[in-house]
Scaffold this motif. Structure first.
Motif, PDB file in Angstrom:
ATOM      1  N   GLY A  25       0.798  -1.218   0.000  1.00 11.92           N
ATOM      2  CA  GLY A  25       0.000   0.000   0.000  1.00 11.92           C
ATOM      3  C   GLY A  25       0.825   1.259   0.000  1.00 11.92           C
ATOM      4  N   GLY A  26       2.154   1.127   0.065  1.00 12.45           N
ATOM      5  CA  GLY A  26       3.007   2.310   0.138  1.00 12.45           C
ATOM      6  C   GLY A  26       2.999   3.128  -1.129  1.00 12.45           C
ATOM      7  N   THR A  27       3.572   2.584  -2.201  1.00 11.59           N
ATOM      8  CA  THR A  27       3.642   3.345  -3.448  1.00 11.59           C
ATOM      9  C   THR A  27       2.277   3.551  -4.077  1.00 11.59           C
ATOM     10  N   ILE A  28       1.372   2.600  -3.866  1.00 13.01           N
ATOM     11  CA  ILE A  28       0.054   2.699  -4.498  1.00 13.01           C
ATOM     12  C   ILE A  28      -0.697   3.924  -3.985  1.00 13.01           C
ATOM     13  N   LEU A  29      -0.330   4.417  -2.794  1.00 15.08           N
ATOM     14  CA  LEU A  29      -0.957   5.612  -2.243  1.00 15.08           C
ATOM     15  C   LEU A  29      -0.025   6.815  -2.236  1.00 15.08           C
ATOM     16  N   THR A  30       1.281   6.574  -2.155  1.00 16.94           N
ATOM     17  CA  THR A  30       2.224   7.691  -2.086  1.00 16.94           C
ATOM     18  C   THR A  30       2.263   8.475  -3.387  1.00 16.94           C
ATOM     19  N   VAL A  31       2.208   7.792  -4.526  1.00 13.98           N
ATOM     20  CA  VAL A  31       2.248   8.499  -5.815  1.00 13.98           C
ATOM     21  C   VAL A  31       1.050   9.439  -5.979  1.00 13.98           C
ATOM     22  N   PRO A  32      -0.211   8.980  -5.771  1.00 15.24           N
ATOM     23  CA  PRO A  32      -1.325   9.932  -5.845  1.00 15.24           C
ATOM     24  C   PRO A  32      -1.205  11.071  -4.846  1.00 15.24           C
ATOM     25  N   LEU A  33      -0.705  10.779  -3.639  1.00 20.88           N
ATOM     26  CA  LEU A  33      -0.516  11.817  -2.631  1.00 20.88           C
ATOM     27  C   LEU A  33       0.444  12.899  -3.142  1.00 20.88           C
ATOM     28  N   LEU A  34       1.564  12.497  -3.694  1.00 23.43           N
ATOM     29  CA  LEU A  34       2.568  13.455  -4.150  1.00 23.43           C
ATOM     30  C   LEU A  34       2.118  14.200  -5.409  1.00 23.43           C
ATOM     31  N   VAL A  35       1.321  13.539  -6.255  1.00 20.07           N
ATOM     32  CA  VAL A  35       0.843  14.190  -7.485  1.00 20.07           C
ATOM     33  C   VAL A  35      -0.303  15.150  -7.174  1.00 20.07           C
ATOM     34  N   HIS A  36      -1.318  14.659  -6.468  1.00 21.09           N
ATOM     35  CA  HIS A  36      -2.557  15.433  -6.304  1.00 21.09           C
ATOM     36  C   HIS A  36      -2.530  16.390  -5.121  1.00 21.09           C
ATOM     37  N   VAL A  37      -1.722  16.105  -4.108  1.00 22.05           N
ATOM     38  CA  VAL A  37      -1.674  16.973  -2.926  1.00 22.05           C
ATOM     39  C   VAL A  37      -0.412  17.827  -2.920  1.00 22.05           C
ATOM     40  N   ALA A  38       0.739  17.187  -3.143  1.00 17.27           N
ATOM     41  CA  ALA A  38       2.003  17.928  -3.115  1.00 17.27           C
ATOM     42  C   ALA A  38       2.298  18.647  -4.425  1.00 17.27           C
ATOM     43  N   MET A  40       3.508  17.405  -7.373  1.00 17.85           N
ATOM     44  CA  MET A  40       4.642  16.950  -8.170  1.00 17.85           C
ATOM     45  C   MET A  40       4.185  16.422  -9.521  1.00 17.85           C
ATOM     46  N   ASP A  41       5.107  16.394 -10.507  1.00 17.92           N
ATOM     47  CA  ASP A  41       4.779  15.710 -11.748  1.00 17.92           C
ATOM     48  C   ASP A  41       4.958  14.210 -11.538  1.00 17.92           C
ATOM     49  N   ALA A  42       4.511  13.419 -12.519  1.00 20.18           N
ATOM     50  CA  ALA A  42       4.463  11.965 -12.329  1.00 20.18           C
ATOM     51  C   ALA A  42       5.834  11.363 -12.077  1.00 20.18           C
ATOM     52  N   LYS A  43       6.832  11.767 -12.860  1.00 19.82           N
ATOM     53  CA  LYS A  43       8.163  11.169 -12.721  1.00 19.82           C
ATOM     54  C   LYS A  43       8.753  11.452 -11.343  1.00 19.82           C
ATOM     55  N   GLU A  44       8.683  12.707 -10.903  1.00 19.63           N
ATOM     56  CA  GLU A  44       9.248  13.052  -9.604  1.00 19.63           C
ATOM     57  C   GLU A  44       8.485  12.361  -8.477  1.00 19.63           C
ATOM     58  N   ALA A  45       7.155  12.239  -8.640  1.00 20.90           N
ATOM     59  CA  ALA A  45       6.347  11.579  -7.611  1.00 20.90           C
ATOM     60  C   ALA A  45       6.717  10.111  -7.487  1.00 20.90           C
ATOM     61  N   ILE A  46       6.885   9.438  -8.610  1.00 18.68           N
ATOM     62  CA  ILE A  46       7.239   8.017  -8.579  1.00 18.68           C
ATOM     63  C   ILE A  46       8.624   7.829  -7.980  1.00 18.68           C
ATOM     64  N   ALA A  47       9.584   8.659  -8.422  1.00 18.61           N
ATOM     65  CA  ALA A  47      10.942   8.555  -7.889  1.00 18.61           C
ATOM     66  C   ALA A  47      10.959   8.807  -6.380  1.00 18.61           C
ATOM     67  N   THR A  48      10.253   9.846  -5.945  1.00 16.71           N
ATOM     68  CA  THR A  48      10.208  10.168  -4.517  1.00 16.71           C
ATOM     69  C   THR A  48       9.526   9.061  -3.726  1.00 16.71           C
ATOM     70  N   SER A  49       8.446   8.500  -4.289  1.00 13.81           N
ATOM     71  CA  SER A  49       7.723   7.440  -3.593  1.00 13.81           C
ATOM     72  C   SER A  49       8.600   6.205  -3.401  1.00 13.81           C
ATOM     73  N   LEU A  50       9.448   5.919  -4.381  1.00 12.23           N
ATOM     74  CA  LEU A  50      10.344   4.771  -4.246  1.00 12.23           C
ATOM     75  C   LEU A  50      11.312   4.974  -3.080  1.00 12.23           C
ATOM     76  N   PHE A  51      11.793   6.206  -2.911  1.00 14.58           N
ATOM     77  CA  PHE A  51      12.680   6.502  -1.781  1.00 14.58           C
ATOM     78  C   PHE A  51      11.917   6.397  -0.457  1.00 14.58           C
ATOM     79  N   VAL A  52      10.748   7.041  -0.402  1.00 14.90           N
ATOM     80  CA  VAL A  52       9.951   7.059   0.832  1.00 14.90           C
ATOM     81  C   VAL A  52       9.587   5.645   1.261  1.00 14.90           C
ATOM     82  N   VAL A  53       9.066   4.874   0.313  1.00 12.49           N
ATOM     83  CA  VAL A  53       8.604   3.527   0.646  1.00 12.49           C
ATOM     84  C   VAL A  53       9.772   2.596   0.936  1.00 12.49           C
ATOM     85  N   GLY A  54      10.893   2.770   0.219  1.00 12.33           N
ATOM     86  CA  GLY A  54      12.052   1.926   0.466  1.00 12.33           C
ATOM     87  C   GLY A  54      12.585   2.085   1.878  1.00 12.33           C
TER      88      GLY A  54
END
Length: 293
Positions: A25-38, A40-54
């Motif tokens: 449930g980490g990346t599956i929710l972190t990416v929408p959070l970073l895109v729609h709330v923070a 970010m664009d999609a690439k930066e959100a995915i990259a950031t989510s990988l760091f956060v969740v890792g």
């Protein structure tokens, strides 16, 4: 601290709880959070989510390991195979258009939610097999599944825990609490490789990533303590439906403007029909997806 940042950190806390409690449930929710709330664009959100969740998953492993809920050999094999796939996926994802990534991500959300529902149900039958079943895990199958899941994780930043957990349970009858703990080891390894791949082409806001990670880590520690105390079947079922809704929302956002309303009506109608079927029809096929039914 701005209201937007406060909202992001609070939601990251809940994401950490999900990761620690369910093993996914980490990346599956972190990416929408970073895109729609923070914002970010999609690439930066995915990259950031990988760091956060890792990082969050790596910390979460500690609590599960103390409770004896980690199979280190199985997780290391699955994670090692996934790291190669995640690195390749990260390289590709950093060079694809945002729309392609978001559509792929939304589709993956739907697939992951269904895998969670069906995997939890199937995995429950393996809980009685214990360590003996886990000792006969086929190495070739572990490596193949790990590579495929890793590729998906690195490419779209999703498909980690809720594919790993059912795979571990189905492959060798790993008990569900152990599959959850082991999946965190796998997620940490794959996320690190995917993040490394994205860093070759995508910049990351280190301050924001650090703040979100710290909040998610606190949540993951709380989730690990709750593991085994919360009815996992009901929680995972509700979470899966929530992921389906998020996936539909993301797909709607990427659709042409003149098609959004008709698509929203169609999706709402399907959702209402599914709810009525599940709630009031005794022989509804949707009941087969529910854990324990």
């Amino acid at each position: 601290m701005t209201p937007t940042l406060v909202t992001v950190l609070l939601l990251a806390l809940l994401i950490g709880v999900s990761l620690g409690l369910l093993g996914g449930g980490g990346t599956i929710l972190t990416v929408p959070l970073l895109v729609h709330v923070a914002g970010m664009d999609a690439k930066e959100a995915i990259a950031t989510s990988l760091f956060v969740v890792g990082v969050t998953a790596a910390v979460g492993v500690i609590g599960h390991a103390r409770g004896g809920r980690v199979r280190w050999r199985t997780g290391a094999l699955f994670g090692a195979a996934g790291m190669g796939g995640a690195w390749v996926g990260g390289l590709l994802g950093g060079r694809l258009p945002d729309t392609v990534l978001l559509v792929a991500f939304a589709i993956m959300m739907v697939v992951t939610a269904l895998a969670m529902l069906r995997g939890r149900r199937s995995g429950s039958s393996g809980e009685g097999k214990g360590a003996h079943g886990a000792g006969r895990l086929p190495v070739g199958r572990i490596l193949l599944d790990g590579t495929i899941v890793g590729l998906v994780t690195g490419l779209v930043g999703a498909g980690g825990g809720f594919l790993v957990v059912p795979a571990l349970a189905l492959l060798g009858g790993v008990p569900m609490p152990v599959a959850v703990g082991t999946s965190l080891l796998v997620i940490a390894m794959k996320s690190a490789a995917g993040f490394a791949g994205y860093l070759t082409a995508v910049p990351v806001d280190r301050a924001l990533a650090g703040a979100v990670t710290a909040s998610a880590v606190v949540g993951s520690l709380a989730g690990a303590r709750l593991a085994g105390r919360v009815p996992a079947a009901a929680l995972s079922r509700a979470f899966a439906w929530f992921v389906l809704v998020m996936g539909a929302f993301t797909l709607l956002q990427q659709a042409p403007a003149d098609l959004r309303i008709p698509l929203a009506v169609a999706i709402a109608s399907l959702g209402a029909g599914a709810g009525l079927c599940y709630g009031f029809v005794a022989r509804c096929p949707l009941r087969r997806l529910a854990p324990g039914t």
